[in-house]
Design a protein around this motif. Structure first.
Motif, PDB file in Angstrom:
ATOM      1  N   GLU A  57       0.838  -1.212   0.000  1.00 47.65           N
ATOM      2  CA  GLU A  57       0.000   0.000   0.000  1.00 47.65           C
ATOM      3  C   GLU A  57       0.870   1.257   0.000  1.00 47.65           C
ATOM      4  N   MET A  58       0.239   2.381  -0.292  1.00 47.47           N
ATOM      5  CA  MET A  58       0.995   3.640  -0.301  1.00 47.47           C
ATOM      6  C   MET A  58       1.032   4.273   1.088  1.00 47.47           C
ATOM      7  N   ALA A  59       1.812   5.324   1.202  1.00 47.26           N
ATOM      8  CA  ALA A  59       1.918   6.042   2.481  1.00 47.26           C
ATOM      9  C   ALA A  59       0.537   6.530   2.905  1.00 47.26           C
ATOM     10  N   PHE A  60       0.365   6.734   4.222  1.00 46.65           N
ATOM     11  CA  PHE A  60      -0.938   7.167   4.728  1.00 46.65           C
ATOM     12  C   PHE A  60      -1.240   8.595   4.224  1.00 46.65           C
ATOM     13  N   PRO A  61      -2.548   8.894   4.010  1.00 53.02           N
ATOM     14  CA  PRO A  61      -2.911  10.182   3.385  1.00 53.02           C
ATOM     15  C   PRO A  61      -2.330  11.396   4.091  1.00 53.02           C
ATOM     16  N   GLU A  62      -2.293  11.375   5.424  1.00 52.50           N
ATOM     17  CA  GLU A  62      -1.804  12.573   6.135  1.00 52.50           C
ATOM     18  C   GLU A  62      -0.313  12.828   5.850  1.00 52.50           C
ATOM     19  N   VAL A  63       0.433  11.760   5.582  1.00 56.15           N
ATOM     20  CA  VAL A  63       1.867  11.933   5.283  1.00 56.15           C
ATOM     21  C   VAL A  63       2.015  12.497   3.865  1.00 56.15           C
ATOM     22  N   MET A 256       6.735   3.730   2.839  1.00 55.92           N
ATOM     23  CA  MET A 256       7.351   4.846   2.119  1.00 55.92           C
ATOM     24  C   MET A 256       8.613   4.414   1.368  1.00 55.92           C
ATOM     25  N   THR A 257       8.595   3.228   0.786  1.00 53.68           N
ATOM     26  CA  THR A 257       9.820   2.726   0.130  1.00 53.68           C
ATOM     27  C   THR A 257      10.363   3.692  -0.930  1.00 53.68           C
ATOM     28  N   GLY A 258       9.474   4.210  -1.764  1.00 51.80           N
ATOM     29  CA  GLY A 258       9.929   5.062  -2.861  1.00 51.80           C
ATOM     30  C   GLY A 258      10.364   6.450  -2.426  1.00 51.80           C
ATOM     31  N   ALA A 292       8.094  15.436   5.846  1.00 48.66           N
ATOM     32  CA  ALA A 292       6.951  14.502   5.832  1.00 48.66           C
ATOM     33  C   ALA A 292       7.323  13.236   6.618  1.00 48.66           C
ATOM     34  N   THR A 293       8.580  12.825   6.507  1.00 48.53           N
ATOM     35  CA  THR A 293       9.030  11.651   7.280  1.00 48.53           C
ATOM     36  C   THR A 293       8.993  11.973   8.772  1.00 48.53           C
ATOM     37  N   ALA A 294       9.395  13.192   9.120  1.00 51.80           N
ATOM     38  CA  ALA A 294       9.331  13.615  10.533  1.00 51.80           C
ATOM     39  C   ALA A 294       7.889  13.550  11.029  1.00 51.80           C
ATOM     40  N   HIS A 295       6.957  13.950  10.166  1.00 53.81           N
ATOM     41  CA  HIS A 295       5.540  13.879  10.528  1.00 53.81           C
ATOM     42  C   HIS A 295       5.139  12.419  10.775  1.00 53.81           C
ATOM     43  N   ALA A 296       5.580  11.542   9.876  1.00 58.39           N
ATOM     44  CA  ALA A 296       5.255  10.109  10.037  1.00 58.39           C
ATOM     45  C   ALA A 296       5.819   9.588  11.367  1.00 58.39           C
ATOM     46  N   LEU A 297       7.067   9.965  11.659  1.00 53.01           N
ATOM     47  CA  LEU A 297       7.703   9.466  12.888  1.00 53.01           C
ATOM     48  C   LEU A 297       6.932   9.900  14.139  1.00 53.01           C
ATOM     49  N   ALA A 298       6.217  11.024  14.024  1.00 52.97           N
ATOM     50  CA  ALA A 298       5.428  11.498  15.164  1.00 52.97           C
ATOM     51  C   ALA A 298       4.096  10.758  15.266  1.00 52.97           C
ATOM     52  N   HIS A 299       3.858   9.844  14.316  1.00 51.49           N
ATOM     53  CA  HIS A 299       2.589   9.097  14.315  1.00 51.49           C
ATOM     54  C   HIS A 299       2.837   7.585  14.259  1.00 51.49           C
ATOM     55  N   GLU A 301       1.260   5.356  15.407  1.00 50.35           N
ATOM     56  CA  GLU A 301       0.038   4.549  15.237  1.00 50.35           C
ATOM     57  C   GLU A 301      -0.098   4.083  13.780  1.00 50.35           C
ATOM     58  N   ILE A 302       0.546   4.804  12.847  1.00 51.95           N
ATOM     59  CA  ILE A 302       0.522   4.370  11.447  1.00 51.95           C
ATOM     60  C   ILE A 302       1.213   3.002  11.354  1.00 51.95           C
ATOM     61  N   THR A 303       2.390   2.909  11.947  1.00 46.69           N
ATOM     62  CA  THR A 303       3.132   1.641  11.907  1.00 46.69           C
ATOM     63  C   THR A 303       2.346   0.540  12.617  1.00 46.69           C
ATOM     64  N   ARG A 304       1.695   0.910  13.721  1.00 49.44           N
ATOM     65  CA  ARG A 304       0.936  -0.127  14.443  1.00 49.44           C
ATOM     66  C   ARG A 304      -0.185  -0.681  13.572  1.00 49.44           C
ATOM     67  N   ALA A 305      -0.829   0.221  12.794  1.00 50.78           N
ATOM     68  CA  ALA A 305      -1.913  -0.247  11.899  1.00 50.78           C
ATOM     69  C   ALA A 305      -1.338  -1.163  10.810  1.00 50.78           C
ATOM     70  N   ILE A 306      -0.175  -0.787  10.281  1.00 49.88           N
ATOM     71  CA  ILE A 306       0.441  -1.605   9.224  1.00 49.88           C
ATOM     72  C   ILE A 306       0.842  -2.972   9.804  1.00 49.88           C
TER      73      ILE A 306
END
Ligand SMILES: Cc1ncc(COP(=O)(O)O)c(C=O)c1O
Length: 415
Positions: A57-63, A256-258, A292-299, A301-306
């Protein structure tokens, strides 16, 4: 046509004059070719791809939204070089909240990477002189070793076996190798075995590194993708910062592989050397991607969902493989299920096939059952099933696992 003089000029590390002339076909190319052949032989049939080493899947919409807004800021447009403080500070908070690692200095002990692969290809330049040994686990992700060899280094392979729970036996290293060893590269949760480390193992690694004056690089690309407990960071081990570095990546933990972004954290001297070398190799990741990666790191819960998705799929896949006779055990993290390859298979029509390698099995599974896996024949014969197969929704996911079970059920495997 006469051969171009350019053929004479290639460096020995890529084959010298023989560069490009080998007919050897590598593992992943063989898989691709077998997939193409299977599609041609069964037009319209569904190939189930369990070989992919990246999220479906792609990165979460907020990222994605964050990237969009950061990309519009003029101040983010230029060379990022070794980065600003945004990702560094986010990384320090992430290590604390997610992994329980305290006391990392954002200014001196963290630096971004253009993905862990890039960091693993830069770091050997900072440590490896001709003749030095690098200790690498096998099977494994080879990038650090490949570059170490480019600098004249040698690789000592530490076998990952089921009997050692896929942790390297540090006591097995010959004295002659230890005397010249400079770096130990480990990776947990591990690709391809899916195995996780333990705090006791990491403590042993720190002791081993101190005693033998060795640098430890822990490639934590899958660290946050765990199905139980909290992610285990090498840096949470007492004394770890004195001996090494940990490499984190947004690729797998945040789909966020790409995007190509991660960070290196740990020993100040090593971080500085990485930064100096990196400065001469790239000009930094686009600041909008870093932010945007910094934003992801602050969330987290995204990783927990994945991770919850992979855990659910893993349960289903373990069930399907077990019912076909495979000795499948759910790993504690990653998206890889690593199982011993069968030695033979008997089809419903009574035809029995013997396999000599995991590659034989993998080729047969693609050709006959339209199931794509990755074979590993480095230490025993194993197949890696990845739960990153593409499914439209939950019921499609169930259907796909049911289909895997049905296809495997058509044959009787011998192990
Ligand atoms: C063990 C391991 N390390 C590093 C990487 C590369 O990660 P990145 O996308 O951050 O470069 C991978 C990718 O497959 C991997 O499996």
């Amino acid at each position: 046509m006469s051969e171009s003089y350019i053929q004479e000029l290639f460096a020995e590390r890529i084959g010298g004059r023989q560069y490009g002339k080998s007919n050897a076909i590598y593992k992943f190319e063989k898989i691709k070719r077998a997939k193409r052949a299977a599609m041609a032989a069964h037009p319209g049939a569904e190939i189930i791809d369990l070989g992919v080493g990246e999220p479906d899947e792609m990165a979460f919409p907020e990222v994605v939204e964050k990237l969009w807004s950061e990309a519009r800021k003029p101040e983010n447009r230029g060379y990022a070089d070794n980065g600003d403080s945004v990702l560094k500070e986010a990384a320090v908070r992430y290590l604390d909240w997610v992994c329980g690692v305290k006391g990392i200095n954002a200014e001196t002990e963290v630096l971004h990477s253009i993905g862990s692969k890039a960091a693993l290809s830069i770091l050997p330049a900072t440590l490896v002189n001709p003749g030095d040994y690098v200790l690498m686990t096998t099977p494994g992700y080879p990038i650090f070793g490949t570059h170490a060899k480019h600098y004249g280094g040698q690789v000592h392979h530490l076998a990952l076996t089921e009997s050692n729970r896929f942790l390297p036996d540090l006591d097995s290293i010959p004295e002659t190798v230890l005397a010249k060893a400079k770096v130990l590269v480990i990776n947990y949760p591990n690709n391809p075995t899916g195995a996780s480390a333990t705090p006791e193992f990491f403590a042993k690694v720190v002791e081993f590194a101190h005693k033998n004056r060795i640098v430890v690089i822990h490639d934590a690309a899958y660290a946050a993708l765990v199905f139980e407990d909290r992610p285990l960071s090498f840096l949470a081990t007492p004394g770890a910062k004195a001996v090494g570095l940990e490499l984190h990546s947004a690729s797998k933990s945040f789909n966020m592989t790409g995007w190509r972004c991660g960070f290196v954290a740990g020993n100040e001297l090593l971080v500085r050397a990485y930064g100096d070398m990196k400065d001469n190799m790239d000009s930094g990741q686009f600041l909008a991607i870093q932010h945007a990666t910094a934003h992801a790191l602050a969330h987290p819960e995204i990783t927990r969902a994945i991770a919850a998705k992979y855990s659910r799929r893993m349960d289903a896949l373990v069930g399907a493989l077990r019912s076909a006779g495979f000795r499948a055990n759910k790993p504690k993290g990653s998206f890889f299920l690593y199982v011993q390859a069968p030695k033979a298979a008997t089809r419903r029509d009574g035809v029995r096939l013997e396999f000599h390698t995991a590659e034989d099995v993998s080729q047969w599974l693609i050709t006959e059952q339209l199931l794509s896996t990755v074979p590993w024949d480095d230490v025993g014969a194993y197949l890696r099933f990845s739960v990153t197969f593409v499914a439209r929704n939950l019921s499609d996911e169930d259907r796909i696992v049911g289909e895997i079970s049905r296809r495997l059920g058509e044959v009787r495997f011998e192990f």
